[in-house]
Design a protein around this motif. Sequence first.
Motif, PDB file in Angstrom:
ATOM      1  N   LEU A   1      11.389   3.454  -3.148  1.00 44.85           N
ATOM      2  CA  LEU A   1      10.846   2.102  -3.079  1.00 44.85           C
ATOM      3  C   LEU A   1      11.562   1.231  -2.051  1.00 44.85           C
ATOM      4  O   LEU A   1      10.898   0.518  -1.298  1.00 44.85           O
ATOM      5  CB  LEU A   1      10.831   1.479  -4.471  1.00 44.85           C
ATOM      6  CG  LEU A   1       9.797   2.140  -5.390  1.00 44.85           C
ATOM      7  CD1 LEU A   1       9.821   1.530  -6.773  1.00 44.85           C
ATOM      8  CD2 LEU A   1       8.406   2.026  -4.807  1.00 44.85           C
ATOM      9  N   PRO A   2      12.897   1.256  -1.959  1.00 40.64           N
ATOM     10  CA  PRO A   2      13.524   0.510  -0.857  1.00 40.64           C
ATOM     11  C   PRO A   2      13.070   0.997   0.515  1.00 40.64           C
ATOM     12  O   PRO A   2      12.892   0.194   1.437  1.00 40.64           O
ATOM     13  CB  PRO A   2      15.014   0.747  -1.067  1.00 40.64           C
ATOM     14  CG  PRO A   2      15.140   1.000  -2.517  1.00 40.64           C
ATOM     15  CD  PRO A   2      13.897   1.752  -2.894  1.00 40.64           C
ATOM     16  N   THR A   3      12.870   2.306   0.655  1.00 37.83           N
ATOM     17  CA  THR A   3      12.393   2.812   1.950  1.00 37.83           C
ATOM     18  C   THR A   3      10.992   2.275   2.241  1.00 37.83           C
ATOM     19  O   THR A   3      10.705   1.831   3.365  1.00 37.83           O
ATOM     20  CB  THR A   3      12.374   4.348   1.938  1.00 37.83           C
ATOM     21  OG1 THR A   3      13.620   4.802   1.436  1.00 37.83           O
ATOM     22  CG2 THR A   3      12.145   4.890   3.312  1.00 37.83           C
ATOM     23  N   LEU A   4      10.126   2.304   1.214  1.00 38.56           N
ATOM     24  CA  LEU A   4       8.798   1.728   1.383  1.00 38.56           C
ATOM     25  C   LEU A   4       8.902   0.247   1.748  1.00 38.56           C
ATOM     26  O   LEU A   4       8.155  -0.255   2.599  1.00 38.56           O
ATOM     27  CB  LEU A   4       8.012   1.853   0.077  1.00 38.56           C
ATOM     28  CG  LEU A   4       7.215   3.142  -0.126  1.00 38.56           C
ATOM     29  CD1 LEU A   4       6.541   3.104  -1.480  1.00 38.56           C
ATOM     30  CD2 LEU A   4       6.180   3.273   0.977  1.00 38.56           C
ATOM     31  N   ALA A   5       9.844  -0.439   1.094  1.00 46.89           N
ATOM     32  CA  ALA A   5      10.029  -1.861   1.393  1.00 46.89           C
ATOM     33  C   ALA A   5      10.423  -2.038   2.855  1.00 46.89           C
ATOM     34  O   ALA A   5       9.955  -2.962   3.532  1.00 46.89           O
ATOM     35  CB  ALA A   5      11.085  -2.458   0.476  1.00 46.89           C
ATOM     36  N   PHE A   6      11.280  -1.137   3.345  1.00 48.63           N
ATOM     37  CA  PHE A   6      11.693  -1.234   4.740  1.00 48.63           C
ATOM     38  C   PHE A   6      10.493  -1.037   5.669  1.00 48.63           C
ATOM     39  O   PHE A   6      10.301  -1.783   6.637  1.00 48.63           O
ATOM     40  CB  PHE A   6      12.772  -0.195   5.038  1.00 48.63           C
ATOM     41  CG  PHE A   6      13.175  -0.150   6.483  1.00 48.63           C
ATOM     42  CD1 PHE A   6      13.727  -1.269   7.091  1.00 48.63           C
ATOM     43  CD2 PHE A   6      12.996   0.990   7.248  1.00 48.63           C
ATOM     44  CE1 PHE A   6      14.093  -1.249   8.416  1.00 48.63           C
ATOM     45  CE2 PHE A   6      13.364   1.024   8.581  1.00 48.63           C
ATOM     46  CZ  PHE A   6      13.910  -0.095   9.163  1.00 48.63           C
ATOM     47  N   LEU A   7       9.646  -0.042   5.330  1.00 49.43           N
ATOM     48  CA  LEU A   7       8.465   0.187   6.161  1.00 49.43           C
ATOM     49  C   LEU A   7       7.537  -1.026   6.107  1.00 49.43           C
ATOM     50  O   LEU A   7       6.980  -1.443   7.138  1.00 49.43           O
ATOM     51  CB  LEU A   7       7.734   1.445   5.687  1.00 49.43           C
ATOM     52  CG  LEU A   7       8.541   2.746   5.895  1.00 49.43           C
ATOM     53  CD1 LEU A   7       7.805   3.926   5.294  1.00 49.43           C
ATOM     54  CD2 LEU A   7       8.811   2.971   7.375  1.00 49.43           C
ATOM     55  N   THR A   8       7.404  -1.615   4.913  1.00 52.35           N
ATOM     56  CA  THR A   8       6.581  -2.817   4.793  1.00 52.35           C
ATOM     57  C   THR A   8       7.158  -3.943   5.636  1.00 52.35           C
ATOM     58  O   THR A   8       6.422  -4.702   6.291  1.00 52.35           O
ATOM     59  CB  THR A   8       6.498  -3.262   3.320  1.00 52.35           C
ATOM     60  OG1 THR A   8       6.310  -2.124   2.517  1.00 52.35           O
ATOM     61  CG2 THR A   8       5.376  -4.249   3.113  1.00 52.35           C
ATOM     62  N   ALA A   9       8.491  -4.054   5.637  1.00 56.21           N
ATOM     63  CA  ALA A   9       9.123  -5.103   6.439  1.00 56.21           C
ATOM     64  C   ALA A   9       8.856  -4.884   7.921  1.00 56.21           C
ATOM     65  O   ALA A   9       8.581  -5.829   8.669  1.00 56.21           O
ATOM     66  CB  ALA A   9      10.622  -5.142   6.154  1.00 56.21           C
ATOM     67  N   LEU A  10       8.922  -3.613   8.317  1.00 57.79           N
ATOM     68  CA  LEU A  10       8.623  -3.294   9.720  1.00 57.79           C
ATOM     69  C   LEU A  10       7.187  -3.689  10.070  1.00 57.79           C
ATOM     70  O   LEU A  10       6.928  -4.306  11.117  1.00 57.79           O
ATOM     71  CB  LEU A  10       8.778  -1.788   9.954  1.00 57.79           C
ATOM     72  CG  LEU A  10      10.129  -1.291  10.436  1.00 57.79           C
ATOM     73  CD1 LEU A  10      10.090   0.204  10.598  1.00 57.79           C
ATOM     74  CD2 LEU A  10      10.519  -1.955  11.750  1.00 57.79           C
TER      75      LEU A  10
END
Lengths: 626, 101
Positions: free
Chosen positions: A38-47
């Motif tokens: 989920l943090p990785t997904l959050a990072f992709l969403t932030a990107l």
Amino acid sequence: MNGMLTILVLLPLAGFLLNGLLGRRLGPAFVNVVGIGLPTLAFLTALWAWRTLEAGGGAPIIETVFTWAVIGEYVFEVSFYLDRLSAVMALIVTGVGALIHLYSIGYMKGDESYARYFAYLNLFLFFMLLLVLGRSLLVLFVGWEGVGLASYLLIGFWFQDVAKARAGRKAFITNRVGDAGFLLGMFLIFTAVGTLEMDLINEAFAGGLIPVGIATAAGILLFIGATGKSAQIPLHVWLPDAMAGPTPVSALIHAATMVTAGVYLIARLSGVYLEAPAASTLIAVIGVLTAFLAATIALVQTDIKKVLAYSTISQLGFMFLALGVGAYGVAVFHLFTHAFFKAALFLGAGSVIHALKGEQDIRRMGGLARRIPWTFATFLIATAAIAGLPPLAGFFSKDEILWFALASGQGGAVWLWALGSLTALLTALYMFRLLWLVFLGTSRMEPETERHVHESPISMTGVLVVLAVFSVVAGWFALPHYLEPLLPLPELQPERAGLHMAQIIFAVMLALLGLLAASWLYREGGKPADLLWQNLQRLHRVLLGRYFVDELYDRGLQRPWRWVSDRVFLRLGDRVLLDGSLHGLAALARRGAEMFGRIQSGSLHWYAWMTLFGIAAVLIWVWRYV
Amino acid sequence: MTTDVNLLLAVSGMLFALGLVGVIVRRNLLVMLMFLELMLNGVLLSLAVFTHLLGAEAGAVLMFLVFTVAAAEIAIAVPIILLLVRSGRTLDPTAYSGLKG
């Protein structure tokens, strides 16, 4: 797209709920997938959010989630605000956050509260994103308190150890002091401007209609809040103790992200501070003093994490120095680079501690370079970066800070620059001291520990390598220039405008001088340094005692307060007034009941008499008054 | 008519007072019960007088209702007293003051 920012914020919250509620039952594999995924997904969403922002030419994206409260004409909304500043922050938070989650797999392996750890870490990310993306000061404050909560939970993660639980409490209480200032500042701004949306606050202050006095007062009050969260003098005492938490937590919360919230707050409200030169001067002075004093303390610390903790305080001081002289973008730049190299340093320290089975005392290390080469190489790069050696990240950001401390038209001064440069020298000195004592020279380890030294697993060293790469390249990205439409850089003082090249050369010389001094002083396990300190015993004692600030607070605040609590509140207030009055009432009721109980004798005649008296009394009353 | 009413009300009051004095003075449960009925009759007499005076015929119905209830009361009270006497062997109420709540 609509809902993008909401998704970004809610992803880590989902991770918290899943891991917190189900993680224990479903086992570590599930925890890993949720906790890292989920943090990785959050990072992709932030990107993705950042790309969307850039596609729109940098125009702020506002996303209203729901209306929190309507009071008269005032509407309080929960809405998210993405501009370049918050995008940079969100990328740092999710990016470094995701890396540190990944690192934690190796570091926390086998801990009995594995799921709880990841749940807290995800909770932290959620609140940090709320803090960074909130449009209103109110939402920011919720995130502000939330990261404080997560920080408290994670410092005291191993709460069975009383000292660690106490460190968590200390962090929480110290932050409360700052929060009082934050709240008052928020109230003041609301009464003056009538809104809590930060972009509108900046506009209102830039309009010049708000008196300077209010801007100054609000600026100082908010800065008090920032000193708490960002561990500046006089509220810096909690951060070194916060090292009681697991090392990845120290890297994420107490180095890379949460402690920079104060810097973000002031950069976000730069409109207020532009109108309040006095408050800005105060920030610059506190910043440079914190930077200097913390660096001197870091020189003598013997715990690897404490050295890094004081180094963090010192680097935060640099950021506040930049904020104080009006170079908001530069402060964010240093925040950005610092996040990478300080996270690399902390995680490197974590790798060392992991290799040595929990040993943290640098006097019992040494010669680790060949035993754990990946850790050493990344630590070396990060050390060079923080010391300010070109062309690494720290060099660019720190140089810009010192340059604006000297030449800014908004309060740049020679003494700020001089003290800042001295601190930069000390930074190089204490960081290379750490490097020498830990990795170079001959081993001073216990033989038992030495036999077990091993390099950390790939999930840890891989993260170290990524962070080390960013410690190199992060400075090449001209962040202040990128943020300039939002946070304009201050005008230069004309007579100093030509000195930039000289300042750069001077700064590099200082860093090299620090490196040389450390290599000379700390060869052979630091014998030359010990000799030096023997000649300066009094200074050494003061530094070892961290200027006795904790003792001062203990004598000046804690003991009197404890006395007042014990004598006035507990013995007088609680036992005499409260207990006394309640016990008195109880006794009164009991005695009254005894008295009336005697009337109920069980004698029918006595009852009949009473009925007779009652009827007679009623009749008389009716006759007299009706 | 007026004197009649006054007289009847006086009789009602006297019946009530007599009953009350009897309940207070006598030490025999059965006798006390009888005086209690006397008090009730005094009250009912006044009810009858006022009903008549106001021409509200519903009052007369109420009166008979009260009589019925009073009869039912006695029908319960007398067996209770009999049970008490069977265990206590006396009609003096002071002997049973241990029954208070």
